[in-house]
Design an enzyme around this catalytic site. Structure first.
Site, PDB file in Angstrom:
ATOM      1  N   HIS A 113      71.907  28.070  29.784  1.00  0.00           N
ATOM      2  CA  HIS A 113      70.783  27.140  29.667  1.00  0.00           C
ATOM      3  C   HIS A 113      70.690  26.567  28.261  1.00  0.00           C
ATOM      4  O   HIS A 113      70.328  27.260  27.313  1.00  0.00           O
ATOM      5  CB  HIS A 113      69.500  27.895  30.016  1.00  0.00           C
ATOM      6  CG  HIS A 113      68.276  27.045  30.075  1.00  0.00           C
ATOM      7  ND1 HIS A 113      67.148  27.329  29.343  1.00  0.00           N
ATOM      8  CD2 HIS A 113      67.998  25.938  30.804  1.00  0.00           C
ATOM      9  CE1 HIS A 113      66.203  26.442  29.613  1.00  0.00           C
ATOM     10  NE2 HIS A 113      66.700  25.583  30.488  1.00  0.00           N
ATOM     11  N   HIS A 160      66.901  18.214  24.475  1.00  0.00           N
ATOM     12  CA  HIS A 160      65.963  18.492  25.569  1.00  0.00           C
ATOM     13  C   HIS A 160      64.697  17.641  25.521  1.00  0.00           C
ATOM     14  O   HIS A 160      64.370  16.938  26.474  1.00  0.00           O
ATOM     15  CB  HIS A 160      65.570  19.963  25.589  1.00  0.00           C
ATOM     16  CG  HIS A 160      64.621  20.306  26.709  1.00  0.00           C
ATOM     17  ND1 HIS A 160      63.245  20.281  26.553  1.00  0.00           N
ATOM     18  CD2 HIS A 160      64.839  20.639  27.997  1.00  0.00           C
ATOM     19  CE1 HIS A 160      62.668  20.593  27.695  1.00  0.00           C
ATOM     20  NE2 HIS A 160      63.607  20.821  28.591  1.00  0.00           N
TER      21      HIS A 160
END
Length: 372
Positions: A62, A104
């Protein structure tokens, strides 16, 4: 929340006899570890050696190995590959000058020393930001210089092509974007330049060098590319060019806490809270519909969703759908997903989850501390 690797619906960014299983330790930012330890990785995170054991599920890193290194940095990606992750999960945004970067948040403030929106900054301006010191002031030299930590999508493709083994790449398209579907188009263009085949969604890597234990000398490894989004429109836009089995709809149960996080930077947030909540829930329902209607081949529910909606998960698996669940950082969650038959897990701690899925019952009750 600053400095934490949490995922949420970003549709507005765009037990047993022994008691419950222990939790994987939350990563302590290396910058908070006493200075003498900055040059050493925790002992329990030493790289595994020897033959690769069969795995009961694939493990995606991740934002890289983000439990230890700053998310979406070269160091986090290289560490995840060194740990043996089956694939990398990344997020992409467009800069003001049209470059696809691995990042992100829509704003840079949480993980850099700058401020403002990614969409308002050029690639050159993004390059000048410090993207690692918020978590790891001193990076191991083998994982690149500080100036090399921010990565473009093209640079990431080059890194994966040189991995020397088959590897997966899960690309999350972040929406809403002020540039609309230019984001998808730019991603596809970069992939096509790198030899990506739309029919198979595979990209060739470099030939495996002699002596590489991961494969036979001369064999050309493959990068298996899939596309993910919380925004159904992104996946629908890609559907004409990408096989359905390589499209992953992301969603989770929308909680009051998620709505609060989404509103924390907005003035008069109380006034728009009902609207924001309704939009987030609507996007989640639309994403679920893509799965139920077989418009995508991969379901990407959050761990909270899986705990609360196990019947749905079992139904999707029975229909032959793939499941890629996020973010799986706790050992009891790993065991739950294995029991259900989930095929892929996304985690901030790839080395530990790999150990948990590599051999049935292997050290199932042992979870080491991250900081020695």
């Amino acid at each position: 929340m600053r400095g934490e690797n949490t995922d949420e619906n970003p549709s507005l960014e765009c037990s047993g006899a022994q008691g419950p299983a222990p939790r994987l330790a939350r990563a302590q930012p290396v910058g908070r570890i006493p200075d003498p330890a900055l040059h050493h990785l925790p002992a329990d995170l030493d790289l595994m050696s020897g033959a690769r054991l069969p795995r009961r599920a694939k493990v995606y890193a991740h934002r890289g190995s983000s439990g230890l290194f700053p998310e979406h940095t070269r160091a986090a990606y290289m560490r995840a590959l060194d740990e043996g992750a089956d694939g990398l999960e990344i997020d992409v945004h467009l800069t003001r000058d049209g470059e696809v970067i691995c990042f992100h948040d829509p704003l840079v403030g949480r993980t850099t020393d700058g401020h403002g929106a990614v969409a308002d900054l050029t690639l050159a301006q993004m390059r000048r930001l410090d993207v690692h010191s918020w978590k790891t002031p001193r990076l191991p030299g083998e994982y690149g210089r500080p100036a090399e930590q921010l990565m473009t999508f093209q640079e990431l493709l080059e890194l994966l092509a040189d991995a020397g083994r088959d590897v997966g790449l899960a690309v999350e398209l972040k929406h809403p974007s002020p540039y609309g579907h230019q984001l998808e188009e730019k991603v596809l263009q970069a992939l096509l330049r790198s030899g990506w085949d739309p029919e198979t969604s595979l990209m060739p890597g470099r030939a495996t060098p002699p002596g590489n234990p991961e494969g036979h000398a001369g064999r050309v490894p493959q990068v298996d590319v899939s596309f993910m989004s919380f925004y159904p429109g992104s996946l629908q836009h890609l559907a004409d060019m990408v096989p359905a089995e390589k499209l992953c709809a992301l969603f989770d149960l929308v909680t009051a806490q998620q709505v609060t996080r989404r509103l924390q930077h907005l003035k008069l947030s109380f006034a728009v809270r009902p609207v924001v909540s309704a939009v987030m829930r609507g996007a989640a329902r639309d994403a679920e519909a893509l799965v139920w209607n077989s418009q995508v081949g991969l379901a990407g529910p959050g761990m909270h969703y899986v705990r609360e909606r196990r019947a749905d998960v079992k139904a999707w698996l029975a229909r032959g759908l793939g499941l890629r669940v996020w973010t799986v950082d706790e050992l009891d969650d790993v065991e739950l997903l294995l029991a259900l038959g989930v095929q892929e897990m996304t985690t901030n701690f790839p080395a530990r989850v790999i150990a948990a899925v590599s051999a049935p019952g292997q050290e199932a009750g042992y979870v080491p501390s991250l900081v020695s």
